[in-house]
Design an enzyme around this catalytic site. Structure first.
Site, mmCIF file in Angstrom:
data_model
loop_
_atom_site.group_PDB
_atom_site.id
_atom_site.type_symbol
_atom_site.label_atom_id
_atom_site.label_comp_id
_atom_site.label_asym_id
_atom_site.label_seq_id
_atom_site.Cartn_x
_atom_site.Cartn_y
_atom_site.Cartn_z
ATOM 1 N N LYS A 31 9.230 9.060 -2.000
ATOM 2 C CA LYS A 31 9.189 8.917 -3.463
ATOM 3 C C LYS A 31 10.376 9.626 -4.123
ATOM 4 C CE LYS A 31 6.007 6.037 -4.117
ATOM 5 N NZ LYS A 31 6.362 4.737 -4.700
ATOM 6 N N ILE A 79 -4.600 7.051 -10.056
ATOM 7 C CA ILE A 79 -4.996 5.982 -10.994
ATOM 8 C C ILE A 79 -6.454 5.615 -10.712
ATOM 9 C CG2 ILE A 79 -4.507 3.641 -11.821
ATOM 10 C CD1 ILE A 79 -2.195 5.599 -12.328
ATOM 11 N N TYR A 94 5.150 10.472 2.318
ATOM 12 C CA TYR A 94 5.067 9.706 1.058
ATOM 13 C C TYR A 94 5.931 10.371 -0.021
ATOM 14 C CZ TYR A 94 2.655 7.619 -3.042
ATOM 15 O OH TYR A 94 2.331 6.975 -4.211
ATOM 16 N N ASP A 101 7.126 -9.765 2.479
ATOM 17 C CA ASP A 101 7.135 -8.408 3.011
ATOM 18 C C ASP A 101 8.442 -7.776 2.531
ATOM 19 O OD1 ASP A 101 7.230 -6.116 4.515
ATOM 20 O OD2 ASP A 101 6.378 -7.064 6.303
ATOM 21 N N GLY A 113 3.611 -6.113 -3.844
ATOM 22 C CA GLY A 113 2.332 -5.400 -3.665
ATOM 23 C C GLY A 113 1.314 -5.835 -4.708
ATOM 24 N N LEU A 133 -1.337 -7.528 -4.668
ATOM 25 C CA LEU A 133 -2.778 -7.581 -4.394
ATOM 26 C C LEU A 133 -3.367 -6.186 -4.189
ATOM 27 C CD1 LEU A 133 -3.026 -10.792 -2.186
ATOM 28 C CD2 LEU A 133 -3.422 -10.539 -4.632
ATOM 29 N N GLY A 134 -2.588 -5.149 -4.480
ATOM 30 C CA GLY A 134 -3.087 -3.774 -4.380
ATOM 31 C C GLY A 134 -3.847 -3.361 -5.630
ATOM 32 N N GLN A 135 -4.206 -2.076 -5.695
ATOM 33 C CA GLN A 135 -5.024 -1.571 -6.806
ATOM 34 C C GLN A 135 -4.357 -1.809 -8.158
ATOM 35 O OE1 GLN A 135 -5.140 2.656 -7.336
ATOM 36 N NE2 GLN A 135 -7.014 2.631 -8.563
HETATM 37 C C1 AKB Z 1 -1.959 8.998 -3.724
HETATM 38 O O1 AKB Z 1 -2.946 9.733 -3.825
HETATM 39 O O2 AKB Z 1 -1.272 8.891 -2.702
HETATM 40 C C2 AKB Z 1 -1.526 8.204 -4.935
HETATM 41 C C3 AKB Z 1 -0.495 8.934 -5.717
HETATM 42 C C4 AKB Z 1 -0.864 10.089 -6.539
HETATM 43 O O3 AKB Z 1 0.648 8.577 -5.664
HETATM 44 N N1 AKB Z 1 -2.667 7.911 -5.753
#
Ligand code: AKB
Length: 319
Positions: A146, A172, A142, A53, A8, A10-12
């Site tokens: 996690k 972030i 998500y 990938d 990843g 090329l992400g933020q």
């Molecule tokens: C999001 O908002 O999904 C992320 C995070 C807090 O993991 N920035």
């Protein structure tokens, strides 16, 4: 000698981390990888790059072998708001990607950094000064991936001795590549709009507090944790880390110290608001401070000053 693979890249976070780590370890010792080539061209030219990938287990194994990788910083993931739009894709990339990275790490003796998130907590978690070890029942895809990632990393350390480490990142904030599809993104967009239009309509409501961190501190946290003495680590994965906690009103008030005419209005998005409501207001990061010396440099005031200075150059917008 370190040979690092960043997924990843090329992400933020990945874009800035690649340059930061290349500065520490040398351009050729940091391999950037991403599932598309869309991103910072200078980064692609400055050192090795692989199209990768993370759901392709064979591909991950081959890239690690080819470059003699001994550390993976595994950033490839679908963030919270995008994950609610396509939970199946988020499950595939976040779960299978992490599993593939850990399997390759086990086979090839590689250390792994995997970021978790404040999203690993849920509405039944104590919301204020959220402890390091506490209830984790997230209500988003998500968040589910996690928590599972945190547990998998612990498992691979205990069962196979893989040197896994990680932090729970808050939002972030950065002036480089924009964040993609998170809930905390408003806290980046607001600076762009403040400079461009002197106003911003927030999709997160007043009084919604979330933890945040400036990019410089996020990069340092990854580097410091991976360099930390393993004997001092009681925890390994999922350290709470934070630098500040604010709601949109506090952020707007700080911006107004530099741009007095800045106007904040609200256009609340129910999906992202519900996600934010289920996350902590503020984290207790004392374990990270004690075990590996976490100590962020930027607070809301110093971050805002730096963001506005850097972005005004980038956007050619005076204030
Ligand atoms: C999001 O908002 O999904 C992320 C995070 C807090 O993991 N920035």
């Amino acid at each position: 000698m370190k040979k690092i693979l960043i997924t990843g890249a090329l992400g933020q976070i990945g874009t800035e981390l690649t340059t930061y780590l290349r500065g520490h370890y040398g351009n050729n010792n940091v391999v950037a990888s991403n599932r598309s080539k869309h991103g910072d061209e200078k980064l692609l030219e400055a050192g090795p790059f692989e199209l990768l990938d993370v759901v392709d287990a064979k591909g991950v194994a081959e890239v690690c072998k080819k470059h003699g990788i001994n550390q993976i910083i595994h950033l490839a993931a679908i963030l919270s708001a995008n994950a609610e739009k396509n939970p199946q894709l988020a499950y595939d990339i976040n779960m299978n990607g992490t599993y593939n990275v850990l399997e390759v790490a086990k086979e090839q003796g590689i250390a792994v950094f995997t970021p978790s998130s404040i999203a690993a907590f849920g509405a039944s978690t104590p919301a204020d000064n959220t402890p390091q070890d506490t209830i984790q029942r997230p209500s988003t895809m998500y968040g589910v991936t996690k928590v599972a990632g945190e547990l998998l990393c612990d498992y691979y350390f205990k069962r196979y001795g893989v040197d896994t480490r990680g932090v729970r990142f808050p939002g972030i904030i950065s002036n480089g590549v924009l964040p993609g599809g998170g809930t905390t993104d408003y806290a980046v967009h607001i600076y762009y709009e403040a400079l461009k239009n002197k106003k911003y309509a927030s999709y997160i409501g007043a009084g919604t507090y979330m933890d945040m961190m400036y990019m410089d501190d996020a990069l340092k946290s990854i580097h410091d944790l991976m360099e930390a003495n393993p004997d001092k680590l009681v925890h390994r994965n999922a350290f709470n880390v934070t630098a500040m906690s604010f709601d949109p009103e506090m952020l707007a008030a700080e911006i107004r110290k530099h741009i007095p005419e800045f106007e904040l209005t609200y256009d609340v998005d129910p999906v992202r608001q519900a996600i934010a409501n289920s996350w902590p207001n503020s984290l207790d990061d004392s374990a990270a401070r004690e075990e590996w010396g976490w100590n962020p440099k930027y607070d809301l005031a110093s971050m805002t000053k730096d963001m506005l200075e850097k972005l005004s150059v980038k956007l050619n917008a005076k204030y």
